[in-house]
Write a protein that holds these residues in place. Structure first.
Motif, PDB file in Angstrom:
ATOM      1  N   VAL A   1     109.971 -20.375 -25.393  1.00 43.94           N
ATOM      2  CA  VAL A   1     109.939 -21.442 -24.393  1.00 43.94           C
ATOM      3  C   VAL A   1     109.230 -22.688 -24.935  1.00 43.94           C
ATOM      4  N   ALA A   2     108.160 -22.483 -25.698  1.00 43.70           N
ATOM      5  CA  ALA A   2     107.445 -23.614 -26.277  1.00 43.70           C
ATOM      6  C   ALA A   2     108.330 -24.381 -27.249  1.00 43.70           C
ATOM      7  N   ALA A   3     109.191 -23.671 -27.973  1.00 44.32           N
ATOM      8  CA  ALA A   3     110.098 -24.322 -28.928  1.00 44.32           C
ATOM      9  C   ALA A   3     111.068 -25.263 -28.221  1.00 44.32           C
ATOM     10  N   LYS A   4     111.301 -25.033 -26.934  1.00 43.23           N
ATOM     11  CA  LYS A   4     112.182 -25.901 -26.151  1.00 43.23           C
ATOM     12  C   LYS A   4     111.424 -27.099 -25.575  1.00 43.23           C
ATOM     13  N   GLY A   5     110.114 -27.136 -25.795  1.00 39.86           N
ATOM     14  CA  GLY A   5     109.311 -28.231 -25.266  1.00 39.86           C
ATOM     15  C   GLY A   5     108.947 -28.067 -23.811  1.00 39.86           C
ATOM     16  N   TRP A   6     109.007 -26.827 -23.304  1.00 37.80           N
ATOM     17  CA  TRP A   6     108.784 -26.586 -21.884  1.00 37.80           C
ATOM     18  C   TRP A   6     107.362 -26.136 -21.555  1.00 37.80           C
ATOM     19  N   LEU A   7     106.464 -26.110 -22.554  1.00 42.20           N
ATOM     20  CA  LEU A   7     105.081 -25.717 -22.316  1.00 42.20           C
ATOM     21  C   LEU A   7     104.136 -26.778 -22.898  1.00 42.20           C
ATOM     22  N   PRO A   8     104.208 -28.015 -22.385  1.00 41.16           N
ATOM     23  CA  PRO A   8     103.368 -29.075 -22.935  1.00 41.16           C
ATOM     24  C   PRO A   8     101.885 -28.823 -22.702  1.00 41.16           C
ATOM     25  N   ALA A   9     101.069 -29.325 -23.650  1.00 43.18           N
ATOM     26  CA  ALA A   9      99.618 -29.145 -23.585  1.00 43.18           C
ATOM     27  C   ALA A   9      99.324 -27.644 -23.470  1.00 43.18           C
ATOM     28  N   THR A  10      98.517 -27.260 -22.519  1.00 40.68           N
ATOM     29  CA  THR A  10      98.256 -25.822 -22.322  1.00 40.68           C
ATOM     30  C   THR A  10      98.839 -25.350 -20.998  1.00 40.68           C
ATOM     31  N   SER A  11      99.847 -26.056 -20.508  1.00 42.85           N
ATOM     32  CA  SER A  11     100.421 -25.727 -19.201  1.00 42.85           C
ATOM     33  C   SER A  11     101.226 -24.441 -19.246  1.00 42.85           C
ATOM     34  N   GLY A  12     101.514 -23.932 -18.055  1.00 40.33           N
ATOM     35  CA  GLY A  12     102.368 -22.762 -17.923  1.00 40.33           C
ATOM     36  C   GLY A  12     101.631 -21.450 -18.060  1.00 40.33           C
ATOM     37  N   ASN A  13     102.286 -20.389 -17.644  1.00 41.43           N
ATOM     38  CA  ASN A  13     101.767 -19.035 -17.805  1.00 41.43           C
ATOM     39  C   ASN A  13     102.938 -18.072 -17.787  1.00 41.43           C
ATOM     40  N   LEU A  14     102.792 -16.967 -18.511  1.00 36.60           N
ATOM     41  CA  LEU A  14     103.872 -16.002 -18.671  1.00 36.60           C
ATOM     42  C   LEU A  14     103.310 -14.597 -18.581  1.00 36.60           C
ATOM     43  N   SER A  15     104.103 -13.687 -18.040  1.00 34.67           N
ATOM     44  CA  SER A  15     103.638 -12.307 -17.922  1.00 34.67           C
ATOM     45  C   SER A  15     104.786 -11.324 -18.030  1.00 34.67           C
ATOM     46  N   VAL A  16     104.440 -10.099 -18.415  1.00 31.70           N
ATOM     47  CA  VAL A  16     105.391  -8.992 -18.484  1.00 31.70           C
ATOM     48  C   VAL A  16     104.728  -7.770 -17.868  1.00 31.70           C
ATOM     49  N   LYS A  17     105.447  -7.103 -16.978  1.00 35.04           N
ATOM     50  CA  LYS A  17     104.886  -5.944 -16.283  1.00 35.04           C
ATOM     51  C   LYS A  17     104.719  -4.763 -17.236  1.00 35.04           C
ATOM     52  N   VAL A  18     103.621  -4.046 -17.071  1.00 33.16           N
ATOM     53  CA  VAL A  18     103.337  -2.844 -17.853  1.00 33.16           C
ATOM     54  C   VAL A  18     103.595  -1.590 -17.029  1.00 33.16           C
ATOM     55  N   SER A  19     103.142  -1.595 -15.770  1.00 30.47           N
ATOM     56  CA  SER A  19     103.353  -0.428 -14.904  1.00 30.47           C
ATOM     57  C   SER A  19     103.364  -0.861 -13.446  1.00 30.47           C
ATOM     58  N   ASP A  20     103.970  -0.001 -12.603  1.00 30.62           N
ATOM     59  CA  ASP A  20     104.069  -0.283 -11.170  1.00 30.62           C
ATOM     60  C   ASP A  20     102.955   0.352 -10.360  1.00 30.62           C
ATOM     61  N   ALA A  21     102.597   1.564 -10.708  1.00 32.61           N
ATOM     62  CA  ALA A  21     101.611   2.295  -9.909  1.00 32.61           C
ATOM     63  C   ALA A  21     100.574   2.941 -10.833  1.00 32.61           C
ATOM     64  N   PRO A  22      99.439   2.299 -11.029  1.00 28.65           N
ATOM     65  CA  PRO A  22      99.047   1.036 -10.391  1.00 28.65           C
ATOM     66  C   PRO A  22      99.712  -0.151 -11.083  1.00 28.65           C
TER      67      PRO A  22
END
Length: 207
Positions: A22-43
């Protein structure tokens, strides 16, 4: 990489891949944005970028494992993204495995231009198939919420408007939260939204 979990390294690598792409597309200027990936549901556990990290040079140590309270699972000197609570609410309310939040010129413009009607109307576009809409005459409305200063209020507003059939919510002058069943799907949805927002705004320049 701070924190430990049997699957955490895999998800942290996916977060870093998302950030680099996403940064390579120029969509995360400065330190903006946040990204996450789920590890587990319960918990509920998910890997998310830390607060203040430069996503263009994201390291594994910049990815934290957090729980449903939005706090790191293990001791760390870093803080998770200030908007972690929005990710928590989306994981709790939507069938998703990854979330990307970016601030781009076109999603910010779209969120402001169309805020009075409360949504961006998208119809007649082949790229709607990338968002899961293969039906003839497909039409979706991407909701727009106010950019609440209190993050709990922002999280509640985003979750209230989120719907499985439209995997994204715009925040006025603050970007988009887009999600998918995994990192690949979240990226695909984000790319489709960004193309469509740019198209709609540019189309307004012509009679």
């Amino acid at each position: 990489m701070e924190g430990t979990h049997v699957d955490f390294r895999r998800e942290a690598e996916q977060v870093r891949w998302l950030a680099q792409t996403v940064a390579a597309k120029g969509w995360l200027p400065a330190t903006s944005g946040n990204l996450s990936v789920k590890v587990s549901d319960a918990p509920l556990r998910f890997a998310i970028t830390r607060s203040g990290a430069d996503k263009q040079r994201l390291a594994l140590d910049d990815v934290l494992l957090v729980g449903e309270d939005g706090r790191p699972v293990a001791k760390t000197s870093h803080r998770p993204s200030a908007e972690t609570v929005v990710h928590v609410r989306l994981y709790q309310s939507q069938p998703c495995g990854a979330i990307v939040h970016v601030h781009t010129m076109f999603n910010n413009l779209a969120s402001d231009v169309f805020f009075p009607q409360g949504y961006v109307d998208l119809a007649g576009h082949e790229l709607l198939k990338a968002l899961g809409h293969w039906e003839e005459g497909a039409r979706i409305r991407v909701p727009i919420v106010e950019n609440h200063h209190r993050l709990d209020d922002l999280a509640a507003a985003v979750a209230a408007q989120a719907q499985p059939a439209v995997p994204g919510v715009l925040v006025r002058n603050h970007g988009i939260y887009a999600w998918g069943e995994d990192a690949d799907a979240a990226l695909r949805h984000l790319e489709a939204f960004e193309f469509l927002f740019e198209y709609v705004l540019r189309r307004r320049q012509f009679p």
